[in-house]
Design a protein around this motif. Structure first.
Motif, PDB file in Angstrom:
ATOM      1  N   UNK A   1      -5.738   7.134   3.608  1.00 34.09           N
ATOM      2  CA  UNK A   1      -5.435   6.111   2.620  1.00 34.09           C
ATOM      3  C   UNK A   1      -3.994   5.650   2.783  1.00 34.09           C
ATOM      4  N   UNK A   2      -3.729   4.490   2.220  1.00 31.95           N
ATOM      5  CA  UNK A   2      -2.375   3.974   2.119  1.00 31.95           C
ATOM      6  C   UNK A   2      -2.366   2.957   0.985  1.00 31.95           C
ATOM      7  N   UNK A   3      -1.183   2.617   0.511  1.00 30.87           N
ATOM      8  CA  UNK A   3      -1.060   1.603  -0.529  1.00 30.87           C
ATOM      9  C   UNK A   3      -1.612   0.273  -0.025  1.00 30.87           C
ATOM     10  N   UNK A   4      -2.247  -0.467  -0.926  1.00 29.48           N
ATOM     11  CA  UNK A   4      -2.693  -1.810  -0.569  1.00 29.48           C
ATOM     12  C   UNK A   4      -1.487  -2.655  -0.169  1.00 29.48           C
ATOM     13  N   UNK A   5      -1.684  -3.515   0.828  1.00 28.53           N
ATOM     14  CA  UNK A   5      -0.614  -4.359   1.347  1.00 28.53           C
ATOM     15  C   UNK A   5      -1.068  -5.812   1.350  1.00 28.53           C
ATOM     16  N   UNK A   6      -0.125  -6.751   1.334  1.00 24.07           N
ATOM     17  CA  UNK A   6      -0.509  -8.172   1.313  1.00 24.07           C
ATOM     18  C   UNK A   6      -1.501  -8.557   2.408  1.00 24.07           C
ATOM     19  N   UNK A   7      -1.372  -7.971   3.587  1.00 27.82           N
ATOM     20  CA  UNK A   7      -2.284  -8.328   4.685  1.00 27.82           C
ATOM     21  C   UNK A   7      -3.708  -7.809   4.465  1.00 27.82           C
ATOM     22  N   UNK A   8      -3.935  -7.023   3.421  1.00 28.85           N
ATOM     23  CA  UNK A   8      -5.283  -6.530   3.094  1.00 28.85           C
ATOM     24  C   UNK A   8      -6.109  -7.546   2.321  1.00 28.85           C
ATOM     25  N   UNK A   9      -5.504  -8.645   1.918  1.00 32.79           N
ATOM     26  CA  UNK A   9      -6.198  -9.581   1.014  1.00 32.79           C
ATOM     27  C   UNK A   9      -7.535 -10.045   1.576  1.00 32.79           C
ATOM     28  N   UNK A  10      -7.600 -10.412   2.833  1.00 36.06           N
ATOM     29  CA  UNK A  10      -8.858 -10.927   3.383  1.00 36.06           C
ATOM     30  C   UNK A  10      -9.968  -9.875   3.296  1.00 36.06           C
ATOM     31  N   UNK A  11      -9.663  -8.657   3.695  1.00 29.03           N
ATOM     32  CA  UNK A  11     -10.692  -7.601   3.652  1.00 29.03           C
ATOM     33  C   UNK A  11     -11.025  -7.242   2.212  1.00 29.03           C
ATOM     34  N   UNK A  12     -10.014  -7.203   1.344  1.00 33.86           N
ATOM     35  CA  UNK A  12     -10.256  -6.929  -0.078  1.00 33.86           C
ATOM     36  C   UNK A  12     -11.168  -8.004  -0.661  1.00 33.86           C
ATOM     37  N   UNK A  13     -10.957  -9.262  -0.249  1.00 31.90           N
ATOM     38  CA  UNK A  13     -11.810 -10.362  -0.714  1.00 31.90           C
ATOM     39  C   UNK A  13     -13.253 -10.218  -0.232  1.00 31.90           C
ATOM     40  N   UNK A  14     -13.478  -9.448   0.814  1.00 34.02           N
ATOM     41  CA  UNK A  14     -14.840  -9.161   1.266  1.00 34.02           C
ATOM     42  C   UNK A  14     -15.459  -8.016   0.460  1.00 34.02           C
ATOM     43  N   UNK A  15     -14.650  -7.004   0.140  1.00 30.02           N
ATOM     44  CA  UNK A  15     -15.152  -5.822  -0.568  1.00 30.02           C
ATOM     45  C   UNK A  15     -15.271  -6.037  -2.079  1.00 30.02           C
ATOM     46  N   UNK A  16     -14.323  -6.741  -2.673  1.00 33.87           N
ATOM     47  CA  UNK A  16     -14.286  -6.940  -4.122  1.00 33.87           C
ATOM     48  C   UNK A  16     -15.584  -7.549  -4.665  1.00 33.87           C
ATOM     49  N   UNK A  17     -16.125  -8.617  -4.064  1.00 34.00           N
ATOM     50  CA  UNK A  17     -17.389  -9.158  -4.582  1.00 34.00           C
ATOM     51  C   UNK A  17     -18.562  -8.179  -4.460  1.00 34.00           C
TER      52      UNK A  17
END
Length: 156
Positions: free
Chosen positions: A11-27
């Protein structure tokens, strides 16, 4: 536990460059709970995660460093504890990466953050039908006797 399980539990802290992947997982996470949110709420959530003042998050990574899960948490005051509590609000692991200890690693990352802050409790909720998650939750925590009530929605 297999060698794959161990290698995937980073694990690591969420970072700005994670937004695209987070936008895939969040929905996917929202769909599991049969929820939809306005884009403005999703954007606000991400902004708060990046500010790291009210809401924090970790990314769960596979052995190639790809984000395969996330956890969001926040701290709040308590009348029963001088340092307050930590609420683990959202936890999601990509279905293809489940069973590889990513969820456990994300929970343990929140535990470490809570320990650093000195809070006396970390807690979370799940639906009573989420049996698969409860297998993990019973290993890393315990089920309390409390029942949650909510305010009824006001009539239109």
């Amino acid at each position: 536990m297999t060698a794959d399980s161990i290698s995937l539990a980073r694990t690591r802290a969420l970072q700005p460059e994670d937004r695209q992947r987070w936008d895939e997982l969040w929905p996917q996470y929202l769909a599991f709970y049969q929820q939809t949110l306005p884009q403005s709420t999703t954007d606000l959530t991400w902004r708060r995660l990046m500010e790291g003042r009210e809401l924090w998050g970790f990314a769960g990574l596979d052995d190639a460093g790809r984000m395969v899960g996330f956890v969001h948490y926040h701290f709040h005051l308590s009348t029963w504890s001088p340092k307050g509590y930590c609420y683990l609000e959202d936890l999601f692991v990509d279905p293809h990466s489940r069973g590889r200890q990513v969820g456990r690693a994300l929970i343990e990352a929140v535990y470490r953050a809570a320990d650093e802050r000195g809070v006396t409790r970390v807690y979370w909720h799940t639906e009573n039908t989420n049996a698969r998650a409860q297998i993990l939750y019973n290993q890393v925590g315990y089920l309390t006797e409390f029942v949650q009530f909510r305010r009824r929605p006001s009539a239109p």
